[in-house]
Design a protein around this motif. Structure first.
Motif, PDB file in Angstrom:
ATOM      1  N   CYS A   1     -19.473  16.913 -20.633  1.00 10.66           N
ATOM      2  CA  CYS A   1     -20.431  17.675 -20.925  1.00 10.66           C
ATOM      3  C   CYS A   1     -21.701  17.241 -20.358  1.00 10.66           C
ATOM      4  O   CYS A   1     -22.541  17.985 -19.826  1.00 10.66           O
ATOM      5  CB  CYS A   1     -20.600  17.741 -22.411  1.00 10.66           C
ATOM      6  SG  CYS A   1     -21.901  19.080 -23.152  1.00 10.66           S
TER       7      CYS A   1
ATOM      8  N   LEU B   1     -20.733  25.859 -21.943  1.00  7.22           N
ATOM      9  CA  LEU B   1     -21.863  26.032 -20.836  1.00  7.22           C
ATOM     10  C   LEU B   1     -21.193  26.545 -19.573  1.00  7.22           C
ATOM     11  O   LEU B   1     -22.010  27.265 -18.872  1.00  7.22           O
ATOM     12  CB  LEU B   1     -22.109  24.487 -20.244  1.00  7.22           C
ATOM     13  CG  LEU B   1     -22.977  23.704 -21.407  1.00  7.22           C
ATOM     14  CD1 LEU B   1     -22.966  22.135 -20.553  1.00  7.22           C
ATOM     15  CD2 LEU B   1     -24.601  24.292 -20.979  1.00  7.22           C
ATOM     16  N   ARG B   2     -19.993  26.418 -19.305  1.00  9.98           N
ATOM     17  CA  ARG B   2     -19.551  27.026 -18.045  1.00  9.98           C
ATOM     18  C   ARG B   2     -19.054  28.607 -18.178  1.00  9.98           C
ATOM     19  O   ARG B   2     -18.976  29.292 -16.992  1.00  9.98           O
ATOM     20  CB  ARG B   2     -18.307  26.247 -17.815  1.00  9.98           C
ATOM     21  CG  ARG B   2     -18.682  24.626 -17.751  1.00  9.98           C
ATOM     22  CD  ARG B   2     -19.544  24.451 -16.519  1.00  9.98           C
ATOM     23  NE  ARG B   2     -19.146  25.108 -15.079  1.00  9.98           N
ATOM     24  CZ  ARG B   2     -20.151  25.108 -14.099  1.00  9.98           C
ATOM     25  NH1 ARG B   2     -21.315  24.714 -14.305  1.00  9.98           N
ATOM     26  NH2 ARG B   2     -19.579  25.470 -12.931  1.00  9.98           N
ATOM     27  N   THR B   3     -18.879  29.140 -18.960  1.00  9.30           N
ATOM     28  CA  THR B   3     -18.350  30.509 -19.256  1.00  9.30           C
ATOM     29  C   THR B   3     -18.954  31.524 -20.589  1.00  9.30           C
ATOM     30  O   THR B   3     -18.837  30.558 -21.555  1.00  9.30           O
ATOM     31  CB  THR B   3     -16.626  30.644 -19.319  1.00  9.30           C
ATOM     32  OG1 THR B   3     -16.338  31.815 -19.526  1.00  9.30           O
ATOM     33  CG2 THR B   3     -15.919  29.787 -20.248  1.00  9.30           C
TER      34      THR B   3
ATOM     35  N   SER C   1     -16.135  31.736 -23.478  1.00  9.01           N
ATOM     36  CA  SER C   1     -15.539  30.521 -24.169  1.00  9.01           C
ATOM     37  C   SER C   1     -14.675  30.580 -25.220  1.00  9.01           C
ATOM     38  O   SER C   1     -13.741  29.753 -25.169  1.00  9.01           O
ATOM     39  CB  SER C   1     -16.870  29.792 -24.269  1.00  9.01           C
ATOM     40  OG  SER C   1     -17.694  30.167 -25.055  1.00  9.01           O
TER      41      SER C   1
ATOM     42  N   GLY D   1     -18.523  21.620 -23.431  1.00  8.40           N
ATOM     43  CA  GLY D   1     -18.771  21.892 -22.066  1.00  8.40           C
ATOM     44  C   GLY D   1     -18.297  23.262 -21.757  1.00  8.40           C
ATOM     45  O   GLY D   1     -18.925  23.895 -21.005  1.00  8.40           O
ATOM     46  N   LEU D   2     -17.175  23.929 -22.399  1.00 10.64           N
ATOM     47  CA  LEU D   2     -16.760  25.028 -22.217  1.00 10.64           C
ATOM     48  C   LEU D   2     -17.621  25.969 -22.449  1.00 10.64           C
ATOM     49  O   LEU D   2     -17.813  27.081 -21.814  1.00 10.64           O
ATOM     50  CB  LEU D   2     -15.361  25.315 -23.096  1.00 10.64           C
ATOM     51  CG  LEU D   2     -14.805  26.593 -22.809  1.00 10.64           C
ATOM     52  CD1 LEU D   2     -14.161  26.911 -21.424  1.00 10.64           C
ATOM     53  CD2 LEU D   2     -13.486  26.646 -23.871  1.00 10.64           C
TER      54      LEU D   2
ATOM     55  N   ARG E   1     -25.241  19.534 -13.677  1.00 12.90           N
ATOM     56  CA  ARG E   1     -24.777  20.025 -12.366  1.00 12.90           C
ATOM     57  C   ARG E   1     -25.480  21.722 -12.740  1.00 12.90           C
ATOM     58  O   ARG E   1     -24.994  22.547 -12.198  1.00 12.90           O
ATOM     59  CB  ARG E   1     -23.482  20.338 -12.244  1.00 12.90           C
ATOM     60  CG  ARG E   1     -22.972  18.780 -11.548  1.00 12.90           C
ATOM     61  CD  ARG E   1     -21.428  18.749 -11.556  1.00 12.90           C
ATOM     62  NE  ARG E   1     -21.038  19.725 -10.407  1.00 12.90           N
ATOM     63  CZ  ARG E   1     -21.092  19.910  -9.051  1.00 12.90           C
ATOM     64  NH1 ARG E   1     -21.392  18.720  -8.587  1.00 12.90           N
ATOM     65  NH2 ARG E   1     -20.638  20.813  -8.653  1.00 12.90           N
ATOM     66  N   GLN E   2     -25.557  21.876 -14.110  1.00 18.79           N
ATOM     67  CA  GLN E   2     -25.852  23.253 -14.692  1.00 18.79           C
ATOM     68  C   GLN E   2     -27.055  23.917 -13.893  1.00 18.79           C
ATOM     69  O   GLN E   2     -28.176  22.993 -13.763  1.00 18.79           O
ATOM     70  CB  GLN E   2     -26.189  23.190 -16.126  1.00 18.79           C
ATOM     71  CG  GLN E   2     -26.387  24.660 -16.629  1.00 18.79           C
ATOM     72  CD  GLN E   2     -25.007  25.246 -16.959  1.00 18.79           C
ATOM     73  OE1 GLN E   2     -23.877  24.983 -16.525  1.00 18.79           O
ATOM     74  NE2 GLN E   2     -25.236  26.850 -17.300  1.00 18.79           N
TER      75      GLN E   2
ATOM     76  N   LEU F   1     -21.610  18.101 -16.731  1.00 18.12           N
ATOM     77  CA  LEU F   1     -21.765  19.452 -16.693  1.00 18.12           C
ATOM     78  C   LEU F   1     -23.465  19.987 -16.736  1.00 18.12           C
ATOM     79  O   LEU F   1     -23.734  20.814 -15.962  1.00 18.12           O
ATOM     80  CB  LEU F   1     -20.982  20.401 -17.475  1.00 18.12           C
ATOM     81  CG  LEU F   1     -19.383  20.446 -17.224  1.00 18.12           C
ATOM     82  CD1 LEU F   1     -18.644  21.186 -18.413  1.00 18.12           C
ATOM     83  CD2 LEU F   1     -19.235  21.111 -16.041  1.00 18.12           C
TER      84      LEU F   1
ATOM     85  N   GLY G   1     -23.783  26.671 -25.511  1.00 15.33           N
ATOM     86  CA  GLY G   1     -23.364  28.018 -25.051  1.00 15.33           C
ATOM     87  C   GLY G   1     -24.318  29.283 -25.337  1.00 15.33           C
ATOM     88  O   GLY G   1     -24.919  29.879 -24.366  1.00 15.33           O
TER      89      GLY G   1
END
Length: 232
Positions: A222, A149-151, A154, A146-147, A228-229, A225, A72
């Motif tokens: 992860c 990475l996505r927001t 987090s 993965g969290l 797809r990141q 993700l 992150g």
């Protein structure tokens, strides 16, 4: 695992602030165990303390703090591209990030949890507490990779999950508890130590296999993700 990437991820997510906070939390858990151990009949209180502040707070929160930061931090400051451009398979990078997180999280959670069991007057809980802390840290760390990475929020989402789902909703029904890491960590403590009451317990072997499966699933998510990141 990729060793150069491991060194980079370990160096970037292990900041002084995170380390000091986690060390302070671990010291408080041990001191709390000492205070409970000084009481004449500490058995019930000691059991609750190991289940609550140690396994129920220290393990998930420290895992959250470091796991979301492994990838992150790089995504947030837009330096993930430097790792991205290296010829490393995404699954291998996810495994490397998981190992980097565990390198930090395991000593900061397993050692204080085991010490808390000893000094609180329940040394018979030590093995279950340390095994539960280790497997719980692995499961939480994999889920939170993965969290990060996505927001950018987090930490807030992770704390919401720990405090709302793990502490509140998972105590409502066994169906909701099935999706709680804490249920399986507590089941290990209950199965390996006497006098531990856990809501909706499962067998020790089932708990171990479930936590390992959650860790594997978290790394797989992860890896997905990462493929797809969007990296810029």
């Amino acid at each position: 695992m990729n060793v150069p990437a491991y060194r980079l991820l370990l160096r970037t997510h292990l900041t002084r602030g995170r380390l000091l906070f986690s060390l302070a939390a671990g010291v408080l858990v041990v001191l709390g165990g000492v205070a409970i151990g000084a009481v004449d009949a500490p058995s019930r209180a000691a059991t609750g303390f190991v289940q609550g502040p140690a396994l129920g707070f220290l393990v998930p929160v420290v895992s959250l703090i470091f796991a979301v930061a492994v990838l992150g931090d790089l995504a947030e400051d837009r330096t993930l591209v430097y790792v991205w451009l290296r010829p490393i398979a995404r699954t291998r990078l996810a495994v490397t990030a998981f190992v980097a997180a565990l390198t930090t999280v395991l000593p900061l959670t397993v050692v204080p949890t085991g010490l808390a069991a000893v000094v609180s007057g329940r040394p018979g809980l030590t093995v279950g507490a340390m095994l539960g802390a280790a497997l719980g840290a692995g499961a939480y760390s994999a889920l939170f990779l993965g969290l990060g990475l996505r927001t950018r929020r987090s930490l807030a989402w992770g704390l919401l999950y720990v405090l709302l789902w793990e502490d509140v909703l998972s105590n409502v029904s066994s169906d909701l508890a099935t999706l709680s890491v804490r249920r399986y960590v507590g089941s290990i403590l209950s199965g390996l130590g006497e006098g531990v009451e856990v809501r909706f317990p499962v067998g020790v072997i089932s708990a171990v296999l479930t936590l390992v499966s959650v860790a594997v699933l978290g790394v797989v998510i992860c890896s997905w993700l990462l493929r797809r990141q969007d990296v810029d």
